[in-house]
Design a protein around this motif. Structure first.
Motif, PDB file in Angstrom:
ATOM      1  N   VAL A   1       0.840  -1.203   0.000  1.00 30.53           N
ATOM      2  CA  VAL A   1       0.000   0.000   0.000  1.00 30.53           C
ATOM      3  C   VAL A   1       0.875   1.252   0.000  1.00 30.53           C
ATOM      4  O   VAL A   1       0.618   2.205  -0.745  1.00 30.53           O
ATOM      5  N   GLU A   2       1.943   1.222   0.797  1.00 31.96           N
ATOM      6  CA  GLU A   2       2.848   2.389   0.830  1.00 31.96           C
ATOM      7  C   GLU A   2       3.407   2.696  -0.562  1.00 31.96           C
ATOM      8  O   GLU A   2       3.589   3.850  -0.922  1.00 31.96           O
ATOM      9  N   ARG A   3       3.672   1.629  -1.343  1.00 33.44           N
ATOM     10  CA  ARG A   3       4.239   1.817  -2.679  1.00 33.44           C
ATOM     11  C   ARG A   3       3.259   2.511  -3.642  1.00 33.44           C
ATOM     12  O   ARG A   3       3.660   3.035  -4.665  1.00 33.44           O
ATOM     13  N   SER A   4       1.945   2.449  -3.333  1.00 31.70           N
ATOM     14  CA  SER A   4       0.942   3.018  -4.251  1.00 31.70           C
ATOM     15  C   SER A   4       0.735   4.524  -4.027  1.00 31.70           C
ATOM     16  O   SER A   4       0.150   5.196  -4.868  1.00 31.70           O
ATOM     17  N   LEU A   5       1.233   5.038  -2.890  1.00 31.97           N
ATOM     18  CA  LEU A   5       0.919   6.417  -2.499  1.00 31.97           C
ATOM     19  C   LEU A   5       1.758   7.444  -3.258  1.00 31.97           C
ATOM     20  O   LEU A   5       2.818   7.125  -3.789  1.00 31.97           O
ATOM     21  N   ASP A   6       1.228   8.685  -3.288  1.00 34.35           N
ATOM     22  CA  ASP A   6       2.020   9.811  -3.772  1.00 34.35           C
ATOM     23  C   ASP A   6       2.407   9.660  -5.242  1.00 34.35           C
ATOM     24  O   ASP A   6       3.530   9.949  -5.621  1.00 34.35           O
TER      25      ASP A   6
END
Ligand SMILES: Nc1ncnc2c1ncn2[C@@H]1O[C@H](COP(=O)(O)OP(=O)(O)OP(=O)(O)O)[C@@H](O)[C@H]1O
Ligand SMILES: [Mg+2]
Length: 491
Positions: A484-489
Motif C-alpha cells: 500500500v505504501e508503494r501506491s501512495l504519492d
C-alpha cells in the motif's frame, strides 16, 4: 393482498429487477449491463437515459419471464449505486450531461480548493464525511460550472439527483431522494437529516435543484409506465439496502458486500458515531416516522471491478468466474501484491494521490500470481477496514455476514476468514441489495409486519472458519501494508 414485492437494483455495472415472495425467496429476476464511459484517465460516466432504458427493460423481462403482471406486485423498492450524479431539465426530463459516477476523480482539484486551509475534514462534523471526489456535491458543482448552468439552476429550471432520484422521477414524476442517498452528498446535516444551506452555498449548489428528502421505508408515490399503479414504497442506497437485506437491525451488527467495490457497514443505532480511523458516518436507514438509524462504513472503490479489469483490459480471463481456476493454478501469491488504487484509495486511507501498483514481481511470477493477488486485494482491503471498524466502534465482531458476486468464490472467502480471524457467513439469498429494497417496500405496505419477521427470514448458507496460524496472518498483512505504501504519492 399479494405478497409479491419488486426491487429495482440499479448498480454500477448492471441493473437488476427482482421479485421476491413473502418468504423472501427469489421468484423472478432479470439483469442487464450498461456502458461504462471512460473519456479520460480518472473519469467515469454513465448515460442516464441508457440506465432508464435498461431499468424499463429488466422490469418487463422479469415480469414476462415469470408470467407475472404488474397488478400482482404489492409494492416496489429502489436501490441504487450511490453518489453518482445526474442533472436534468425539469421541463423536458432530459439530462444536461452524462452522469458522473462515484468512482470519478475529476473533482480532485475542486475538493482541494474547497478544503482550503481547514483541510479535508472540514465538513466531517456536519456530514460524517471527508471532503473527497467520491461524494455528489462537488460533482454537481463541476457540472454547473463546466456547462455554465448556474443561472438556470438558480431559476429552478434544473433538477439534481442521485440515481434513486432519477429513477423515482421517471417512475412517479416526483423529485425525491431518500435519507441514505442524501447522506452521501456532503450537503445534508447528518443529525437533522435536512439539507444544510450553508454547506450548499459553500460547495456552490443552489438549493432550488435539490430533491425532497424522504424516509427509506414508506409510501412515496404511485408508479407509471413499466410499473403502472404499483406503489413505490422504499428507496435505499445499495449498501444500506444490503445492510437491511442482511437484517443487521441491531447496533454492532455488520455486513460486507463484494460487488464492483466492497462496502462494510455496521449498524450504530440512533446516534452517528464519528470515525477517527478513516470510516464514514452515514445514515443506515429510516423506517417511516421512526428515529434515523446510523451506520459506520468502510468503502473500498475497487474489488470485483479488478476482476473485470483482468478480463477486459488484460484479457487474461474470458469470464469473471475464470479467475478462480487461474488463481488456483499457483500455490500461493508468490509474494506478489496488487493494490488497485484506480480511483485513489478510499477507506481507511482516503488518498486521492494513490494509483494502482503490482509489486513483488520476479521472473518467477506469472498470470496466476496476478489473478491471485487481484483476488486477495479484496480480502486485504476488507481486513484494513475491519480493523478501523473495531477501533471506532469498540465492537469485536464474532462473525462477518457477507454477500455480493465475489462471495461465490469459496477460496476467496476462506482466505478472507483466515485473514480476519473471524467466521465469514453467507446467507441463502446472496442478492441482499435487491432483497433489502424489497424488504423495505414490503414493510411499508404490510407484507411483513415488522423487522422481527424480516430478521426471522435470514438463513445461513455457508460458513468459512479461520484456519491460518496467527503468525502467518500477521506476516501477510504486514507485506500488504508495505505494498500500500508503494501506491501512495503518485497522482
Ligand atoms: N468467481 C468469482 N470470483 C471473483 N469475483 C467474481 C466472481 N464472479 C464474479 N465476480 C465479481 O463480482 C462482481 C459482481 O458482483 P455483483 O453482482 O454483486 O456486483 P454488482 O451488484 O453487479 O455490482 P454493482 O452493484 O456495483 O453493479 C464483478 O465485479 C465480478 O468481477
Ligand atoms: Mg450491486
Amino acid at each position: 393482498m399479494s405478497e409479491l414485492v419488486g426491487a429495482i437494483d440499479q448498480g454500477t455495472s448492471s441493473t437488476r429487477f427482482m421479485i421476491f415472495d413473502g418468504d423472501g425467496a427469489v421468484v423472478a429476476m432479470d439483469q442487464q449491463e450498461h456502458s461504462q464511459i471512460f473519456p479520460r484517465p480518472g473519469w467515469v460516466e454513465h448515460d442516464p437515459v441508457e440506465i432508464w432504458e435498461r431499468t424499463t427493460s429488466v422490469i418487463e423481462r422479469a415480469l414476462a419471464g415469470a408470467g407475472i403482471t404488474v397488478s400482482e406486485l404489492a409494492a416496489v423498492g429502489i436501490t441504487n449505486q450511490r453518489e453518482t450524479t445526474v442533472l436534468w431539465d425539469r421541463k423536458t426530463g432530459e439530462p444536461v450531461a452524462n452522469a458522473i459516477v462515484w468512482q470519478d476523480t475529476r473533482t480532485a482539484d475542486l475538493c482541494t480548493e474547497l478544503a482550503g486551509e481547514a483541510g479535508v475534514e472540514r465538513y466531517r462534523s456536519r456530514t460524517g464525511l471527508p471532503l473527497a471526489t467520491y461524494f455528489s456535491g462537488p460533482k454537481v458543482r463541476w457540472l454547473l460550472d463546466t456547462h455554465d448552468l448556474g443561472d438556470r439552476a438558480r431559476r429552478g429550471e434544473l433538477a439534481f439527483g442521485t440515481i434513486d432520484s432519477w429513477l423515482a422521477w421517471n417512475l412517479t414524476g416526483l423529485h425525491v431522494t431518500d435519507v441514505t442517498n442524501a447522506s452521501r452528498t456532503l450537503l445534508m446535516d447528518l443529525v437533522t437529516t435536512t439539507w444544510d444551506s450553508d454547506l450548499a452555498l459553500e460547495i456552490g449548489v443552489p438549493t432550488h435543484i435539490l430533491p425532497e428528502i424522504v424516509s427509506s421505508v414508506g409510501e412515496i408515490g404511485e408508479c407509471h409506465g413499466p410499473l403502472e399503479g404499483v406503489p413505490l414504497a422504499a428507496m435505499l442506497g445499495d449498501q444500506q439496502a444490503a445492510l437491511f437485506g442482511q437484517a443487521c437491525f441491531a447496533p454492532g451488527e455488520a455486513k460486507n458486500t463484494y460487488g464492483t467495490g466492497n462496502f462494510m457497514l455496521m449498524n450504530t443505532g440512533n446516534q452517528p458515531v464519528t470515525s477517527g480511523s478513516g470510516l464514514l458516518s452515514t445514515v443506515g436507514y429510516r423506517v417511516g416516522g421512526q428515529e434515523t438509524v446510523y451506520a459506520l462504513e468502510g468503502s473500498i472503490a475497487v474489488t470485483g471491478s479488478l476482476i473485470h479489469w483482468l478480463r477486459d483490459n488484460l484479457g487474461i480471463i474470458t469470464t469473471a468466474e475464470d479467475v478462480e481456476d487461474l488463481a488456483a493454478s499457483v500455490e500461493d501469491n508468490g509474494d506478489v501484491y496488487f493494490v488497485p488504487a484506480f480511483s485513489g484509495l478510499f477507506a481507511p486511507y482516503w488518498r486521492p494521490d494513490a494509483r494502482g501498483v503490482i509489486v513483488g514481481l520476479t521472473r518467477f511470477a506469472n498470470k496466476g500470481h496476478i489473478a491471485r493477488a487481484a483476488l486477495e486485494a479484496a480480502a486485504y482491503q476488507s481486513a484494513d477496514v475491519l480493523q478501523a471498524m473495531t477501533t471506532d466502534s469498540g465492537v469485536e465482531l464474532s462473525e462477518l455476514r457477507v454477500d455480493g458476486g465475489m462471495t461465490t468464490n469459496g477460496a476467496l472467502m476462506q482466505f478472507q476468514a483466515d485473514l480476519l480471524g473471524v467466521d465469514v457467513v453467507r446467507p441463502v439469498v446472496a442478492e441482499t441489495t435487491a432483497l433489502g429494497a424489497a424488504y423495505g417496500a414490503g414493510l411499508a405496505v404490510g407484507v411483513w409486519p415488522g423487522l422481527d419477521e424480516i430478521r426471522g427470514l435470514w438463513a445461513e448458507d455457508t460458513r468459512w472458519s479461520p484456519q491460518m496460524p496467527d503468525g502467518e496472518r500477521a506476516r501477510l498483512h504486514a507485506r500488504w501494508r508495505r505494498a500500500v505504501e508503494r501506491s501512495l504519492d503518485w497522482a
